[in-house]
Design a protein around this motif. Structure first.
Motif, mmCIF file in Angstrom:
data_model
loop_
_atom_site.group_PDB
_atom_site.id
_atom_site.type_symbol
_atom_site.label_atom_id
_atom_site.label_comp_id
_atom_site.label_asym_id
_atom_site.label_seq_id
_atom_site.Cartn_x
_atom_site.Cartn_y
_atom_site.Cartn_z
ATOM 1 N N CYS A 191 34.440 37.874 30.659
ATOM 2 C CA CYS A 191 35.385 38.849 31.190
ATOM 3 C C CYS A 191 36.604 38.913 30.291
ATOM 4 O O CYS A 191 36.775 38.091 29.393
ATOM 5 N N LYS A 192 37.445 39.921 30.553
ATOM 6 C CA LYS A 192 38.674 40.050 29.778
ATOM 7 C C LYS A 192 39.789 40.579 30.663
ATOM 8 O O LYS A 192 39.549 41.244 31.665
ATOM 9 N N VAL A 193 41.010 40.237 30.269
ATOM 10 C CA VAL A 193 42.206 40.714 30.946
ATOM 11 C C VAL A 193 42.710 41.932 30.164
ATOM 12 O O VAL A 193 42.830 41.885 28.945
ATOM 13 N N VAL A 194 43.003 43.005 30.871
ATOM 14 C CA VAL A 194 43.489 44.235 30.258
ATOM 15 C C VAL A 194 44.880 44.537 30.802
ATOM 16 O O VAL A 194 45.118 44.425 31.999
ATOM 17 N N GLY A 195 45.805 44.886 29.919
ATOM 18 C CA GLY A 195 47.149 45.263 30.338
ATOM 19 C C GLY A 195 48.137 44.125 30.374
ATOM 20 O O GLY A 195 49.280 44.303 30.776
ATOM 21 N N GLU A 196 47.714 42.951 29.938
ATOM 22 C CA GLU A 196 48.577 41.768 29.986
ATOM 23 C C GLU A 196 49.857 41.962 29.176
ATOM 24 O O GLU A 196 50.942 41.588 29.604
ATOM 25 N N MET A 197 49.742 42.574 28.029
ATOM 26 C CA MET A 197 50.908 42.755 27.154
ATOM 27 C C MET A 197 51.871 43.826 27.671
ATOM 28 O O MET A 197 53.016 43.871 27.263
ATOM 29 N N LEU A 198 51.405 44.669 28.576
ATOM 30 C CA LEU A 198 52.259 45.737 29.101
ATOM 31 C C LEU A 198 53.235 45.250 30.168
ATOM 32 O O LEU A 198 54.163 45.972 30.518
#
Length: 115
Positions: free
Chosen positions: A40-47
């Motif tokens: 799995c992956k995390v999306v939007g973490e840097m936002l």
């Protein structure tokens, strides 16, 4: 002549299965899903650092898995949400820090949760 849709391609598309309250929760969920043997992956973490500058709904942190693993990942999420709702938050006996129910270790001093 018949045409067949290639279902293999769609099975390996990334799909969003969970929208987290914050980056910390996203990484907890990611760890649970990975412990279940699912990539799995995390999306939007840097936002998250841009909250206030961009709309909240565009800065959400979400978890994605391959479509072929969706059912298994959702079973893990059901277990996570049941524990999250039923278990109380706890206070660390070492540093008195407030910790969420899903934490097994204090986020501040890493003391093991005493059940």
């Amino acid at each position: 002549m018949q045409t067949y849709k290639n279902t293999t391609d769609s099975a390996f598309n990334w799909i969003t299965i969970y929208k987290a309250a914050n980056t910390l929760e996203a990484n907890i969920v990611k760890g649970l899903i990975q412990a279940g043997g699912i990539e799995c992956k995390v999306v939007g973490e840097m936002l998250q650092g841009a909250l206030g500058e961009i709309p909240f709904d565009q800065a959400q942190v979400s978890i994605q898995v391959y479509a072929i693993k969706e059912r298994h990942a959702r079973q893990i999420l059901v277990n996570y949400q049941q524990v999250k709702q039923s278990a109380p938050d706890w206070v660390c006996p070492n540093c008195n820090e407030h910790n969420g129910s899903t934490f097994d270790f204090c986020w501040s001093c890493e003391t093991l949760k005493n059940d």
